[in-house]
Write a protein that holds these residues in place. Sequence first.
Motif, PDB file in Angstrom:
ATOM      1  N   LEU A  73       0.839  -1.189   0.000  1.00 57.97           N
ATOM      2  CA  LEU A  73       0.000   0.000   0.000  1.00 57.97           C
ATOM      3  C   LEU A  73       0.880   1.246   0.000  1.00 57.97           C
ATOM      4  N   VAL A  74       0.585   2.181  -0.911  1.00 57.07           N
ATOM      5  CA  VAL A  74       1.257   3.484  -0.936  1.00 57.07           C
ATOM      6  C   VAL A  74       0.262   4.483  -0.355  1.00 57.07           C
ATOM      7  N   ASP A  75       0.571   5.013   0.826  1.00 54.15           N
ATOM      8  CA  ASP A  75      -0.318   5.936   1.523  1.00 54.15           C
ATOM      9  C   ASP A  75       0.455   7.205   1.866  1.00 54.15           C
ATOM     10  N   PRO A  76       0.185   8.335   1.185  1.00 55.42           N
ATOM     11  CA  PRO A  76       0.934   9.565   1.451  1.00 55.42           C
ATOM     12  C   PRO A  76       0.773  10.086   2.881  1.00 55.42           C
ATOM     13  N   SER A  77      -0.301   9.719   3.565  1.00 57.32           N
ATOM     14  CA  SER A  77      -0.527  10.232   4.919  1.00 57.32           C
ATOM     15  C   SER A  77       0.042   9.320   6.002  1.00 57.32           C
ATOM     16  N   LEU A  78       0.670   8.214   5.622  1.00 57.43           N
ATOM     17  CA  LEU A  78       1.202   7.269   6.607  1.00 57.43           C
ATOM     18  C   LEU A  78       2.355   7.880   7.393  1.00 57.43           C
ATOM     19  N   LYS A  79       2.298   7.757   8.694  1.00 58.87           N
ATOM     20  CA  LYS A  79       3.380   8.201   9.568  1.00 58.87           C
ATOM     21  C   LYS A  79       3.804   7.023  10.430  1.00 58.87           C
ATOM     22  N   SER A  80       5.080   6.945  10.715  1.00 57.80           N
ATOM     23  CA  SER A  80       5.598   5.878  11.554  1.00 57.80           C
ATOM     24  C   SER A  80       6.084   6.480  12.858  1.00 57.80           C
ATOM     25  N   GLY A  81       5.458   6.114  13.947  1.00 51.24           N
ATOM     26  CA  GLY A  81       5.853   6.640  15.246  1.00 51.24           C
ATOM     27  C   GLY A  81       5.112   7.920  15.589  1.00 51.24           C
ATOM     28  N   ASN A  82       5.355   8.420  16.792  1.00 53.26           N
ATOM     29  CA  ASN A  82       4.656   9.596  17.275  1.00 53.26           C
ATOM     30  C   ASN A  82       5.471  10.877  17.186  1.00 53.26           C
ATOM     31  N   ALA A  83       6.760  10.764  16.969  1.00 55.08           N
ATOM     32  CA  ALA A  83       7.615  11.947  16.990  1.00 55.08           C
ATOM     33  C   ALA A  83       7.376  12.811  15.762  1.00 55.08           C
ATOM     34  N   LEU A  84       7.330  14.114  15.973  1.00 55.13           N
ATOM     35  CA  LEU A  84       7.222  15.072  14.884  1.00 55.13           C
ATOM     36  C   LEU A  84       8.522  15.860  14.808  1.00 55.13           C
ATOM     37  N   PRO A  85       8.963  16.195  13.616  1.00 50.08           N
ATOM     38  CA  PRO A  85      10.197  16.966  13.503  1.00 50.08           C
ATOM     39  C   PRO A  85       9.967  18.420  13.894  1.00 50.08           C
ATOM     40  N   GLY A  86      11.030  19.118  14.260  1.00 50.29           N
ATOM     41  CA  GLY A  86      10.957  20.550  14.499  1.00 50.29           C
ATOM     42  C   GLY A  86      10.619  20.937  15.924  1.00 50.29           C
ATOM     43  N   ILE A  87      10.232  22.206  16.085  1.00 55.82           N
ATOM     44  CA  ILE A  87       9.881  22.751  17.401  1.00 55.82           C
ATOM     45  C   ILE A  87       8.380  22.991  17.466  1.00 55.82           C
ATOM     46  N   SER A  88       7.828  22.893  18.649  1.00 58.54           N
ATOM     47  CA  SER A  88       6.393  23.119  18.787  1.00 58.54           C
ATOM     48  C   SER A  88       6.120  24.606  18.982  1.00 58.54           C
ATOM     49  N   PHE A  89       4.945  25.015  18.535  1.00 58.52           N
ATOM     50  CA  PHE A  89       4.483  26.377  18.765  1.00 58.52           C
ATOM     51  C   PHE A  89       2.980  26.345  18.961  1.00 58.52           C
ATOM     52  N   ILE A  90       2.458  27.386  19.591  1.00 59.53           N
ATOM     53  CA  ILE A  90       1.037  27.459  19.921  1.00 59.53           C
ATOM     54  C   ILE A  90       0.454  28.735  19.348  1.00 59.53           C
ATOM     55  N   PHE A  91      -0.700  28.628  18.697  1.00 62.42           N
ATOM     56  CA  PHE A  91      -1.512  29.788  18.332  1.00 62.42           C
ATOM     57  C   PHE A  91      -2.571  29.933  19.411  1.00 62.42           C
ATOM     58  N   LYS A  92      -2.726  31.132  19.954  1.00 63.14           N
ATOM     59  CA  LYS A  92      -3.730  31.389  20.988  1.00 63.14           C
ATOM     60  C   LYS A  92      -4.333  32.763  20.711  1.00 63.14           C
TER      61      LYS A  92
END
Length: 146
Positions: A73-92
Amino acid sequence: MAKVIIPEDGIRSEFTIYAKDLRALNWFLKTPLTDAEVGEKKRATKTIPTHPRRRGPSDPAPITIPVSQADYLVDPSLKSGNALPGISFIFKTTKNSDIDAQRQFTLVGRSLDLVEYFDGKMKYETYVYFSNGGRHTLALELAQGG
């Protein structure tokens, strides 16, 4: 998982935003952004060539595995694991807004570029908090015309 790529423009570098749901990011914006990974899932087939295989560590005569086909299966939305690259930021939203909302995203790129890009494009006056410190205020999108 949504991935939004903002291209470079002049001195502003390209940056990428990851969001659990693109609607959460677009809620703050007058003009919605689109997902860079939008695509259909599809089935693909590959050919596995002939190759030798030993039955065990002491096997003196390996067997030959014939050519075979494998479906995947080729799935463009597939992610492996929970880690996201980069730094987090918040919009409030600020206290000047009628609505109280807060959402967290992840940024790959420079915070300077994000602030420069989103300033003047927000639906509500919004604070952006970066995990590496500081708070910036993003202005509303100016009305066109009169």
